[in-house]
Design an enzyme around this catalytic site. Sequence first.
Site, mmCIF file in Angstrom:
data_model
loop_
_atom_site.group_PDB
_atom_site.id
_atom_site.type_symbol
_atom_site.label_atom_id
_atom_site.label_comp_id
_atom_site.label_asym_id
_atom_site.label_seq_id
_atom_site.Cartn_x
_atom_site.Cartn_y
_atom_site.Cartn_z
ATOM 1 N N ALA A 75 0.822 -1.210 0.000
ATOM 2 C CA ALA A 75 0.000 0.000 0.000
ATOM 3 C C ALA A 75 0.864 1.271 0.000
ATOM 4 O O ALA A 75 2.093 1.218 0.071
ATOM 5 C CB ALA A 75 -0.927 -0.010 1.205
ATOM 6 N N HIS A 76 0.179 2.421 -0.044
ATOM 7 C CA HIS A 76 0.889 3.699 -0.141
ATOM 8 C C HIS A 76 1.785 3.965 1.070
ATOM 9 O O HIS A 76 1.462 3.627 2.200
ATOM 10 C CB HIS A 76 -0.090 4.861 -0.358
ATOM 11 C CG HIS A 76 -1.150 4.991 0.692
ATOM 12 N ND1 HIS A 76 -2.245 5.793 0.542
ATOM 13 C CD2 HIS A 76 -1.305 4.415 1.901
ATOM 14 C CE1 HIS A 76 -3.005 5.713 1.620
ATOM 15 N NE2 HIS A 76 -2.459 4.884 2.451
ATOM 16 N N ASN A 77 2.923 4.585 0.768
ATOM 17 C CA ASN A 77 3.898 5.002 1.779
ATOM 18 C C ASN A 77 4.534 3.850 2.557
ATOM 19 O O ASN A 77 5.138 4.062 3.606
ATOM 20 C CB ASN A 77 3.278 5.995 2.762
ATOM 21 C CG ASN A 77 2.917 7.307 2.092
ATOM 22 O OD1 ASN A 77 1.776 7.477 1.654
ATOM 23 N ND2 ASN A 77 3.863 8.219 1.990
#
Length: 333
Positions: A222-224
């Site tokens: 997922a993001h980051n």
Amino acid sequence: MMQFTAKQIAEFIGGRVEGNENATVCTFAKIEEGKEGAITFLSNPKYTPFLYETKASIVLINEDVELEKPVSATLIRVKNAYECVAKLMQMYAASLPKKTGVHPLAFVSASAEIGKDVYIGPFAFIGENVKIGDGSIINPNVTIYDGCQIGKHVTIHAGSVIGADGFGFAPNTEGYEKIPQIGIVIIEDEVEIGANTCIDRSTMGQTVIHKGVKLDNLIQVAHNCEIGENTVMSAQVGMAGSTKIGSWCMVGGQAGFAGHIHVADRTMIGAQCGVIGDTKGNGESLIGSPAINPKTFFKARALDAKLPDMYRQIATLQREVDELKKLVANENN
């Protein structure tokens, strides 16, 4: 087709031949499917019976394996058969013709920067301002969104998506408002990414896959998120946003990570493990969901089978206590 003798192979991997040093091979096979002209290996004791049945010409075995009966194949004894067969297969793969260039059915944006000796397969999509380092392989149907950076000697297998939007939505009275995902994905050198794996771009900043990471098929990053150097993950692992995983970790299939947690270096995560908080320190092993140490996990699982009997015993005791209470109450009256 190239052929190698047992003597040549033993010299290359530092092994010791038992049997015909002139036995030749030209291909690889699993030990249970061995055939004449093939080389195979034994590293898992589960497959030991096949050592005495295989038709393979050469078998790599560990130095400490003791034979229970005669073996027809020529043996090469080494310290670690699994590592040695990997070394031989790497040598074989290096001898094969390498694909380079952009397939005519691929789409590469004019602003993308493509390094030397890169291969981009059919129906791959390379977005605006993407950077791809030397010697990388982008297989068919891979999608790399705008602005993402791919290092040197990276392999991305078919169907993977690099840089799609992270899952960011803010709830309001009317539903959900999308949070723009304006960051990028950075994949460092010598990373391999399996088929149909998705690595989301960050909300801000970068989602980072560090050098030497190996990801299996069907993984969601997922993001980051950040994955440390030389960490490996089996299929169907899922990482929620802003998870940080250290270096040299090993993650089993279908493990899941809650968001905004940190996993220390060299942590061993078992299959289907559910990690919901920071891990304690380097070298820790975890299994189960929620994740706990293996000793505690197996103690708890050993009690599972006893729970029905324990429940019946507790129910019986409760009835006896209730009856005693009634007797005491009657005597007091």
